[in-house]
Write a protein that holds these residues in place. Structure first.
Motif, PDB file in Angstrom:
ATOM      1  N   TRP A  22      24.129  19.415 -18.380  1.00 60.27           N
ATOM      2  CA  TRP A  22      22.803  19.983 -18.193  1.00 60.27           C
ATOM      3  C   TRP A  22      22.875  21.444 -17.753  1.00 60.27           C
ATOM      4  N   ALA A  25      23.615  23.251 -20.941  1.00 65.72           N
ATOM      5  CA  ALA A  25      22.473  23.136 -21.848  1.00 65.72           C
ATOM      6  C   ALA A  25      21.361  24.102 -21.468  1.00 65.72           C
ATOM      7  N   ARG A  91      23.964  23.644 -30.523  1.00 67.57           N
ATOM      8  CA  ARG A  91      24.760  23.880 -29.319  1.00 67.57           C
ATOM      9  C   ARG A  91      24.801  22.631 -28.437  1.00 67.57           C
ATOM     10  N   LEU A  92      23.665  21.946 -28.318  1.00 66.67           N
ATOM     11  CA  LEU A  92      23.617  20.719 -27.521  1.00 66.67           C
ATOM     12  C   LEU A  92      24.497  19.630 -28.127  1.00 66.67           C
ATOM     13  N   ARG A  93      24.496  19.544 -29.459  1.00 69.52           N
ATOM     14  CA  ARG A  93      25.371  18.575 -30.130  1.00 69.52           C
ATOM     15  C   ARG A  93      26.836  18.893 -29.818  1.00 69.52           C
ATOM     16  N   ALA A  97      25.672  16.063 -26.799  1.00 67.05           N
ATOM     17  CA  ALA A  97      24.421  15.342 -27.058  1.00 67.05           C
ATOM     18  C   ALA A  97      24.510  14.613 -28.395  1.00 67.05           C
ATOM     19  N   ASP A 114      21.675  12.794 -23.727  1.00 66.42           N
ATOM     20  CA  ASP A 114      22.812  13.445 -23.074  1.00 66.42           C
ATOM     21  C   ASP A 114      24.047  12.545 -23.151  1.00 66.42           C
ATOM     22  N   VAL A 122      14.004  18.343 -27.897  1.00 63.69           N
ATOM     23  CA  VAL A 122      13.995  19.788 -28.143  1.00 63.69           C
ATOM     24  C   VAL A 122      12.764  20.065 -28.994  1.00 63.69           C
TER      25      VAL A 122
END
Length: 248
Positions: A22, A25, A91-93, A97, A114, A122
């Motif tokens: 987090w 992120a 970016r989260l992947r 994520a 998460d 998103v």
């Protein structure tokens, strides 16, 4: 009425890993004040500042992994353009994520989870969230938004922006930071919340008096085996867990 939300509390088996996720992120710094607790917070965050509308994320270690049941509290992340949304999702992947199917169907936002399965969204660019920072809203599923508006409108000092049969929306009096949104959902609560809000009284205010006021509004005490701690665990009239923290 002095209580205000300051923390989004997330339970995790590995608080350090989820806290780092987090922090990266959201672009926030990550701190670990004690074993089993990791925080991600924006620069300059002061949870005791009565004029701050910001919230931070506090990840607390628990032994039980998340069940397959969808969380009734989740975060919506803000974006400024479709290109930003695509970049953020990618970016989260890369941070760990994974796509999540909560029955959303064909929608313009992206639902992810998460590293421990806590769902979040998103969002596509929305004008209302242009000044919230990375977290657009803390979203809570509920059965009766008008009833939640009555309870939470009295419980805390955030401003009720709108209320309909399907949604109740608050934001800090300073109009900064994320929104708090209670959305009507047909889902029935079956397991304890994996994510909840923590609130803090204002400077010089009496925590015990605030807790008593919440009980008079319809909150009830919650025993999760917390023992002798400086915070008080409660549930609202629909059973959403939350905590009132001590300023000390």
């Amino acid at each position: 009425m002095t209580l205000r939300p300051v923390l989004v509390n997330i339970k995790a088996v590995d608080d350090s890993a989820v806290g780092r996720f987090w922090g990266e992120a959201l672009g926030w710094r990550v701190t670990s004040g004690r074993s089993g607790a990791t925080a991600a917070q924006p620069a300059g965050f002061d949870w005791l500042d009565p004029n701050s509308g910001a919230v931070c994320i506090s990840v607390i270690a628990v032994p039980e992994p998340k069940s397959s049941t969808k969380n009734r509290v989740h975060l919506d992340l803000a974006t400024t353009s479709e290109a930003h949304r695509a970049e953020l999702v990618a970016r989260l992947r890369a941070l760990g994520a994974t796509p999540a199917d909560v029955g959303q169907g064909e929608v313009p936002w992206t639902v992810l989870a998460d590293p421990e399965g806590n769902e979040f969204c998103v969002l596509e660019p929305r004008e209302i969230y242009r000044d919230t920072g990375p977290i657009a809203a803390v979203v809570v599923d509920c059965a009766d938004p008008p009833a939640m508006a009555r309870f939470w409108g009295e419980a805390m000092n955030w401003t009720l922006r709108s209320v309909t049969d399907d949604q109740a929306v608050w934001r800090s009096p300073e109009s900064v930071g994320p929104y708090l949104e209670f959305l009507r959902s047909p889902d029935v609560k079956t397991v304890p919340d994996r994510v909840h809000l923590d609130l803090v009284p204002g400077p010089g205010d009496d925590k015990a008096a605030e807790v008593a006021r919440l009980r008079a509004l319809g909150a009830t005490d919650l025993d999760v085996g917390q023992g002798d701690v400086p915070w008080t665990c409660l549930v609202d009239p629909e059973g959403h867990e939350f905590c009132v923290l001590s300023r000390t």
